[in-house]
Design a protein around this motif. Structure first.
Motif, PDB file in Angstrom:
ATOM      1  N   VAL A  92       0.850  -1.196   0.000  1.00  0.00           N
ATOM      2  CA  VAL A  92       0.000   0.000   0.000  1.00  0.00           C
ATOM      3  C   VAL A  92       0.886   1.247   0.000  1.00  0.00           C
ATOM      4  N   ARG A  93       0.581   2.189  -0.861  1.00  0.00           N
ATOM      5  CA  ARG A  93       1.334   3.439  -0.933  1.00  0.00           C
ATOM      6  C   ARG A  93       0.580   4.554  -0.233  1.00  0.00           C
ATOM      7  N   ARG A  94       1.275   5.642   0.041  1.00  0.00           N
ATOM      8  CA  ARG A  94       0.666   6.840   0.632  1.00  0.00           C
ATOM      9  C   ARG A  94      -0.010   6.529   1.968  1.00  0.00           C
ATOM     10  N   VAL A  95       0.752   5.985   2.909  1.00  0.00           N
ATOM     11  CA  VAL A  95       0.214   5.618   4.223  1.00  0.00           C
ATOM     12  C   VAL A  95       0.754   6.570   5.281  1.00  0.00           C
ATOM     13  N   GLY A  96      -0.140   7.298   5.938  1.00  0.00           N
ATOM     14  CA  GLY A  96       0.236   8.173   7.033  1.00  0.00           C
ATOM     15  C   GLY A  96      -0.181   7.591   8.369  1.00  0.00           C
ATOM     16  N   LEU A  97      -0.004   8.366   9.433  1.00  0.00           N
ATOM     17  CA  LEU A  97      -0.356   7.927  10.785  1.00  0.00           C
ATOM     18  C   LEU A  97      -1.431   8.845  11.368  1.00  0.00           C
ATOM     19  N   TRP A  98      -2.458   8.237  11.921  1.00  0.00           N
ATOM     20  CA  TRP A  98      -3.456   8.980  12.684  1.00  0.00           C
ATOM     21  C   TRP A  98      -3.943   8.078  13.811  1.00  0.00           C
ATOM     22  N   GLY A  99      -3.597   8.447  15.044  1.00  0.00           N
ATOM     23  CA  GLY A  99      -4.001   7.645  16.193  1.00  0.00           C
ATOM     24  C   GLY A  99      -5.422   7.963  16.604  1.00  0.00           C
ATOM     25  N   ARG A 100      -5.735   7.720  17.860  1.00  0.00           N
ATOM     26  CA  ARG A 100      -7.081   7.983  18.351  1.00  0.00           C
ATOM     27  C   ARG A 100      -6.984   8.854  19.593  1.00  0.00           C
ATOM     28  N   GLY A 101      -8.006   9.651  19.812  1.00  0.00           N
ATOM     29  CA  GLY A 101      -8.035  10.486  20.998  1.00  0.00           C
ATOM     30  C   GLY A 101      -8.656   9.746  22.172  1.00  0.00           C
ATOM     31  N   VAL A 102      -8.604  10.371  23.322  1.00  0.00           N
ATOM     32  CA  VAL A 102      -9.245   9.815  24.508  1.00  0.00           C
ATOM     33  C   VAL A 102      -9.835  10.976  25.302  1.00  0.00           C
ATOM     34  N   ASP A 103     -10.996  10.759  25.858  1.00  0.00           N
ATOM     35  CA  ASP A 103     -11.662  11.780  26.665  1.00  0.00           C
ATOM     36  C   ASP A 103     -11.098  11.702  28.077  1.00  0.00           C
ATOM     37  N   SER A 104     -10.091  12.526  28.340  1.00  0.00           N
ATOM     38  CA  SER A 104      -9.398  12.457  29.626  1.00  0.00           C
ATOM     39  C   SER A 104     -10.156  13.157  30.748  1.00  0.00           C
ATOM     40  N   VAL A 105     -11.312  13.743  30.431  1.00  0.00           N
ATOM     41  CA  VAL A 105     -12.219  14.248  31.467  1.00  0.00           C
ATOM     42  C   VAL A 105     -13.188  13.140  31.866  1.00  0.00           C
ATOM     43  N   ARG A 106     -13.750  12.505  30.860  1.00  0.00           N
ATOM     44  CA  ARG A 106     -14.661  11.393  31.138  1.00  0.00           C
ATOM     45  C   ARG A 106     -13.935  10.236  31.817  1.00  0.00           C
ATOM     46  N   PHE A 107     -12.757   9.895  31.305  1.00  0.00           N
ATOM     47  CA  PHE A 107     -11.948   8.827  31.903  1.00  0.00           C
ATOM     48  C   PHE A 107     -10.892   9.473  32.790  1.00  0.00           C
ATOM     49  N   HIS A 108     -11.060   9.310  34.090  1.00  0.00           N
ATOM     50  CA  HIS A 108     -10.231  10.040  35.046  1.00  0.00           C
ATOM     51  C   HIS A 108     -10.092   9.215  36.325  1.00  0.00           C
ATOM     52  N   PRO A 109      -8.912   9.251  36.970  1.00  0.00           N
ATOM     53  CA  PRO A 109      -8.733   8.488  38.219  1.00  0.00           C
ATOM     54  C   PRO A 109      -9.744   8.848  39.307  1.00  0.00           C
ATOM     55  N   ALA A 110     -10.249  10.084  39.268  1.00  0.00           N
ATOM     56  CA  ALA A 110     -11.213  10.513  40.289  1.00  0.00           C
ATOM     57  C   ALA A 110     -12.538   9.764  40.192  1.00  0.00           C
ATOM     58  N   LYS A 111     -12.743   9.050  39.086  1.00  0.00           N
ATOM     59  CA  LYS A 111     -13.985   8.285  38.927  1.00  0.00           C
ATOM     60  C   LYS A 111     -13.959   6.966  39.706  1.00  0.00           C
ATOM     61  N   ARG A 112     -12.847   6.654  40.350  1.00  0.00           N
ATOM     62  CA  ARG A 112     -12.774   5.414  41.136  1.00  0.00           C
ATOM     63  C   ARG A 112     -13.942   5.386  42.126  1.00  0.00           C
ATOM     64  N   ASP A 113     -14.671   4.273  42.137  1.00  0.00           N
ATOM     65  CA  ASP A 113     -15.963   4.203  42.803  1.00  0.00           C
ATOM     66  C   ASP A 113     -15.953   3.183  43.950  1.00  0.00           C
ATOM     67  N   LYS A 114     -16.106   3.684  45.168  1.00  0.00           N
ATOM     68  CA  LYS A 114     -16.101   2.787  46.329  1.00  0.00           C
ATOM     69  C   LYS A 114     -17.250   1.794  46.277  1.00  0.00           C
ATOM     70  N   ALA A 115     -18.404   2.230  45.772  1.00  0.00           N
ATOM     71  CA  ALA A 115     -19.555   1.327  45.685  1.00  0.00           C
ATOM     72  C   ALA A 115     -19.275   0.181  44.716  1.00  0.00           C
ATOM     73  N   PHE A 116     -18.617   0.492  43.601  1.00  0.00           N
ATOM     74  CA  PHE A 116     -18.254  -0.549  42.632  1.00  0.00           C
ATOM     75  C   PHE A 116     -17.335  -1.572  43.286  1.00  0.00           C
ATOM     76  N   ARG A 117     -16.360  -1.084  44.042  1.00  0.00           N
ATOM     77  CA  ARG A 117     -15.402  -1.997  44.666  1.00  0.00           C
ATOM     78  C   ARG A 117     -16.062  -2.794  45.800  1.00  0.00           C
ATOM     79  N   ARG A 118     -16.968  -2.199  46.529  1.00  0.00           N
ATOM     80  CA  ARG A 118     -17.681  -2.958  47.563  1.00  0.00           C
ATOM     81  C   ARG A 118     -18.481  -4.096  46.936  1.00  0.00           C
ATOM     82  N   ARG A 119     -18.998  -3.845  45.739  1.00  0.00           N
ATOM     83  CA  ARG A 119     -19.839  -4.851  45.099  1.00  0.00           C
ATOM     84  C   ARG A 119     -19.024  -5.995  44.507  1.00  0.00           C
TER      85      ARG A 119
END
Length: 379
Positions: free
Chosen positions: A168-195
């Motif tokens: 294949v010719r003419r191949v560039g690079l484009w990765g993917r983004g991530v929502d670093s607000v939606r996915f955040h360490p502060a979302k760690r959930d005590k209720a989830f871990r209790r369950r």
């Protein structure tokens, strides 16, 4: 800019292709561009619009053995009619293969620039689905499809090399983004871990489709690790089988909205055993959640995981090595915390707006390249 997005997969099917397409459409809307989506029909379950843009449902059939995945049967003339009516500046093809090939041929007939997003290693999937003899022919098909595009964008260095190696010719690079607000360490959930960690177990997480190519059954080697529990998020054709193979794991099914980031941030470790990932978005989401990640040293994870800093890579097939890395991180709270913090720092800047701005730059390059090719023609 007017962008026609032709995708092999769309809502209600949730996977990496759909996820990327949705984020691109949202970015186009937020920045004042126009778009149309051409996607397989889904028995009346697909939306008529997304991000304010019309979604054209093209005829499709369910894939044998994977009913939720649709394969478009649309003839080229119908795609050509839709593209001609919209008159795009550029055609974005998400994971082109069957419908994508016809769309590329239609765009070429209409003299439109095209950007093909390579995302799925379909030829190697064939072996996982019991058709190894088809793999060489499918690689030829992939090459021929992408050769029709003005530009192809691969999601990782390994995927880019793979495409270049098959011609294949003419191949560039484009990765993917991530929502670093939606996915955040502060979302760690005590209720989830209790369950799910009632006795204080360490939670080992996996997020993805439950399909043969994901090799989720490899997680069986972790089943007897003391004081641990495996939590599996996702749906797919192998769920019932995997529930038999991994009786000690918790299967939560598909999780969306706020449930997914809470679940990911509540993990102690993330393991993705699939060896056919051209990128692996769920690794990025785990990293943004501050969770160390472990995956095979093949494909997309090579670009995402920095060994001995954000997680570990193991040789494909070396399940003893995977198990050793899991034990290493679960047995050292300080190292695990440091890896998690480093993982978060490595991806938090890689937002979807940032990555989609880069994609708009690639669109402009493809348009310019197309014009240059036209100008060089002898007639």
């Amino acid at each position: 800019m007017r962008v026609a997005v032709v995708t092999e997969s769309f809502l209600p099917q949730v996977n990496g292709v759909t996820h990327s397409v949705l984020r691109v459409l949202e970015h186009l809307r937020d920045n004042g561009h126009e778009a149309i989506v051409l996607a397989p029909s889904a028995g009346g379950r697909a939306p008529a619009r997304y991000a304010g843009f019309p979604v054209v449902h093209l005829p499709s059939v369910a894939m044998p053995g994977y009913a939720s995945f649709r394969v478009a049967t649309t003839p080229q003339w119908l795609i050509e009619r839709e593209l001609s009516a919209f008159a795009p500046d550029v055609v974005h093809l998400a994971a082109p293969f069957a419908m994508g090939q016809r769309a590329l041929a239609a765009a070429r007939r209409l003299d439109l620039p095209t950007v093909a997003i390579y995302q799925t290693e379909i030829p190697t999937y064939a072996a996982r689905y019991g058709l190894p003899q088809a793999e060489p022919l499918l690689w030829k098909w992939v090459r021929n499809v992408h050769q029709l595009a003005t530009m192809t964008l691969a999601p990782s260095r390994a995927a880019r090399k793979q495409l270049i190696d098959i011609g294949v010719r003419r191949v560039g690079l484009w990765g993917r983004g991530v929502d670093s607000v939606r996915f955040h360490p502060a979302k760690r959930d005590k209720a989830f871990r209790r369950r799910y960690a009632r006795r204080g177990e360490m939670l080992i997480g996996y997020v993805g489709r439950l399909a043969p190519e994901k090799q989720v059954d490899d997680l069986e080697v972790l089943a007897d690790l003391p004081g641990t529990r495996t939590v599996i998020i996702g749906e797919g054709p192998r769920r019932a089988e995997l529930e038999q193979i991994l009786p000690h794991a918790v299967f939560l099914g598909q999780r969306t909205g706020d449930e997914l980031p809470r679940a990911l941030a509540s993990m102690d470790l993330f393991v993705h055993p699939g060896e056919l990932e051209t990128f692996c978005q769920s690794i990025q989401e785990a990293q943004a959640s501050g969770v160390p990640t472990i995956a095979p040293a093949r494909g997309g994870p090579i670009d995402l995981i920095d060994p001995s800093r954000t997680g570990w890579l193991y040789s494909p097939g070396d399940l003893a090595g995977m198990r050793a890395h899991v034990r290493d991180l679960l047995g050292d709270d300080r190292k695990r915390a440091n890896f998690g913090a480093a993982a978060r720092a490595a991806v938090e800047h890689r937002t979807w707006p940032y990555m989609c701005d880069r994609l708009l730059g690639h669109y402009a390059e493809a348009i310019a390249e197309h014009r240059a090719q036209r100008a060089s023609l002898p007639f």
